[in-house]
Design a protein around this motif. Structure first.
Motif, short mmCIF file in Angstrom:
data_model
loop_
_atom_site.label_atom_id
_atom_site.label_comp_id
_atom_site.label_asym_id
_atom_site.label_seq_id
_atom_site.Cartn_x
_atom_site.Cartn_y
_atom_site.Cartn_z
N LEU A 208 -5.38 10.53 -4.29
CA LEU A 208 -4.95 10.35 -2.72
C LEU A 208 -4.09 9.14 -2.68
N THR A 209 -4.32 8.32 -3.27
CA THR A 209 -3.50 7.13 -3.06
C THR A 209 -2.04 7.20 -3.68
N TRP A 210 -2.06 8.12 -4.80
CA TRP A 210 -0.74 8.29 -5.41
C TRP A 210 0.26 8.98 -4.47
N GLY A 211 -0.43 10.13 -3.81
CA GLY A 211 0.18 11.36 -2.93
C GLY A 211 0.52 10.47 -1.78
N LEU A 212 -0.49 9.68 -1.05
CA LEU A 212 -0.04 8.86 0.22
C LEU A 212 1.34 7.93 -0.25
N THR A 213 1.18 7.21 -1.03
CA THR A 213 2.24 6.38 -1.51
C THR A 213 3.43 6.82 -1.71
N ALA A 407 -1.42 2.29 1.18
CA ALA A 407 -0.83 3.27 0.55
C ALA A 407 0.28 3.91 1.65
N VAL A 408 -0.26 4.09 3.08
CA VAL A 408 0.63 4.54 3.98
C VAL A 408 1.64 3.38 4.54
N ALA A 409 1.41 2.24 4.21
CA ALA A 409 2.18 1.03 4.66
C ALA A 409 3.44 1.34 3.97
N GLY A 410 3.77 2.13 2.86
CA GLY A 410 5.06 1.99 2.41
C GLY A 410 5.94 2.49 3.42
N ALA A 411 5.92 3.34 4.14
CA ALA A 411 6.86 3.51 5.26
C ALA A 411 7.27 2.32 6.10
N VAL A 412 6.59 1.39 6.24
CA VAL A 412 6.85 0.25 6.84
C VAL A 412 7.79 -0.74 5.68
N ILE A 413 7.08 -0.85 4.84
CA ILE A 413 7.98 -1.85 3.66
C ILE A 413 9.43 -1.16 3.20
N ALA A 414 9.40 -0.04 3.51
CA ALA A 414 10.50 0.77 2.76
C ALA A 414 11.76 0.48 4.06
N SER A 415 11.51 -0.03 5.37
CA SER A 415 12.23 -0.26 6.11
C SER A 415 12.93 -1.55 6.03
N ALA A 416 14.05 -1.80 6.99
CA ALA A 416 14.78 -3.03 7.05
C ALA A 416 15.27 -3.43 8.43
N GLY A 417 15.31 -4.94 8.71
CA GLY A 417 15.99 -5.32 9.96
C GLY A 417 15.18 -4.77 11.11
N SER A 418 15.92 -4.36 12.06
CA SER A 418 15.25 -3.94 13.33
C SER A 418 14.39 -2.78 13.13
N ALA A 419 14.73 -1.67 12.22
CA ALA A 419 13.91 -0.83 11.59
C ALA A 419 12.32 -1.07 11.23
#
Length: 455
Positions: A208-213, A407-419
């Motif tokens: 699950l962690t691998w898939g969500l990441t 695992a789901v937080a990757g969507a935030v960490i992958a962003s930059a600046g105002s995004a």
């Protein structure tokens, strides 16, 4: 009291559990520095957290059960020693692969020491003193987790990220010394271990962690991600089947869920600690990457958490002994939800006191209403013989919530600046909704519970 050295026992249990709680959060502010030094991508940085949380989440139940089987004092010493050795390996890791392997060993050590520290503590006190001791332990654990970011930030800026692992060694040495010399144990029996359940739970959480990441870092559901998530769900179903077949010999006896209150506590723990784990990971990262904070400044931004929780948690432990857990466990999460909503004030150039401080302070107030009552309520739901298994289960649910959030937080960490700010705001809203739902779970499932009887 049932031990000759209750205060030293409490001190040893706090020191031991603090190792796990601090390392669960101290790494968050070091992620940018680790990534720069070891040339890690944002997706790889997530595994610096997940490599620790995965074995911790999956093996906590087995760690508690092993203490009930072999002896809690022995397992407490073994867990602390393994955690210390793994910390030294983290500190000297020359590449990301070695660091992740050492972090996984830390997670195994934490999975052994955490439930057994609470089980040893629970066995050392009786009656009202037990509620006070558990309240102190819970407060210290919450403080340790919240102190991690400012401590880590100072060490990263002043010495380097490797120092955050070296500091564990003297704490572990003192804890082992106290346990070895002063902690007593009354053996409660030898409960069987559930190796099939532990292996299946570990594989399920890993898939699950691998898939969500993969999903959160790539922003898409490809064949590999879908296969990992499907495998994780199938393994969860297999885990439930195994536990049902094993009955009372299971690491997670399904009979526990016949209690409406126990089911409510489980849901509350998963939702609330998942939300909290997400914000403790994302807020320092956002402040460093988008707000221009140093690692120390980002860590200090979370300082209201340990102060607020520390001032109130012991009092809440005493109040829960007299009044029961229903109201604090229902109201506290709603206050936490309001704190998450206040984090929408966080912007790239916003002042700390008007944008970060209000939300963190409100979250601290809400969590101070939850930490001690939750621990007390969980332990009161089982007999002394299963206290290690019960504390391990509740801790496992809390860490699993944090694992899924990371695992789901990757969507935030992958962003930059105002995004990055916009993604963080979305995450704060999701966290607030999870916290509110956890409060509703407590309100509708605990009912007007009476205080637990003295034990």
């Amino acid at each position: 009291m049932t031990t000759a050295h209750p205060r030293l026992t409490l001190t040893a249990c706090i020191l031991a559990s603090s190792l796990a709680f601090i390392d669960g959060s101290v790494t968050n502010v070091a992620l940018p520095a680790i990534g720069a030094d070891l040339r890690a991508t944002p997706a790889e940085l997530q595994w610096t957290i997940n490599a620790y949380l995965l074995p911790l989440s999956a093996l906590l139940l087995l760690g508690g059960g092993a203490g009930d089987h072999f002896g809690r004092r022995k397992l407490l010493i073994a867990g602390i020693a393994l955690f210390a050795l793994a910390s030294a390996a983290c500190a000297v890791a020359s590449d990301l692969g070695l660091l992740l392997a050492a972090r996984a060993l830390q997670g195994i050590g934490a999975a052994i020491l955490l439930p057994n520290s609470l089980a040893v503590l629970s066995n050392a006190f009786t009656g009202p003193e037990r509620g006070k001791a558990i309240g102190t332990w819970a407060a210290a654990g919450a403080i340790a987790g919240a102190v991690g970011p400012p401590l880590g930030g100072w060490l990263v800026d002043a010495v380097g990220w490797r120092a955050i692992f070296f500091v564990n060694l003297p704490v572990a040495a003192v804890a082992i010394g106290i346990v070895w010399r002063y902690v007593d144990e009354k053996v409660e029996g030898t409960l069987p271990l559930d190796w099939p359940g532990a292996a299946t739970a570990t594989l399920a959480l890993g898939a699950l962690t691998w898939g969500l990441t993969l999903w959160s870092s790539q922003g898409m559901l490809d064949l590999q991600t879908a296969a990992a998530l499907a495998a994780g769900l199938a393994l969860i179903a297999a885990f439930v089947w195994i536990e049902r077949r094993r009955g009372p010999r299971a690491m997670m006896p399904l009979s526990l869920f016949a209690s409406r209150a126990f089911a409510g506590l489980t849901l509350l723990t998963f939702l609330l600690y998942g939300a909290l784990g997400g914000v403790l990971l994302l807020l320092p990262y956002v402040l460093i990457e988008a707000g221009g904070y140093t690692a120390l400044q980002a860590g200090l931004a979370l300082l209201p958490l340990p102060i607020g929780i520390g001032l109130a948690s012991r009092l809440m432990g005493s109040l829960t002994t007299r009044l029961g857990p229903h109201l604090p466990l229902s109201i506290g999460p709603l206050i936490v939800a309001a704190g998450f909503a206040a984090l929408l004030l966080v912007e790239t150039s916003a002042d700390y006191w008007t944008s970060v401080f209000p939300g963190v302070t409100i979250i601290a107030l809400g969590m101070s209403c939850v930490a001690a009552p939750l621990t007390t309520a969980v332990l009161a739901s089982v007999d002394d013989r299963h206290s290690g298994t019960a504390s391990g289960f509740n801790s496992a649910i809390a860490r699993t919530g944090g694992l899924i959030a990371t695992a789901v937080a990757g969507a935030v960490i992958a962003s930059a600046g105002s995004a990055l700010i916009a993604a963080f705001h979305a995450a704060a809203l999701v966290g607030g909704a999870m916290a509110a739902l956890s409060g509703a779970a407590a309100w509708f499932t605990l009912g007007a519970q009476s205080p637990p009887p003295p034990r």
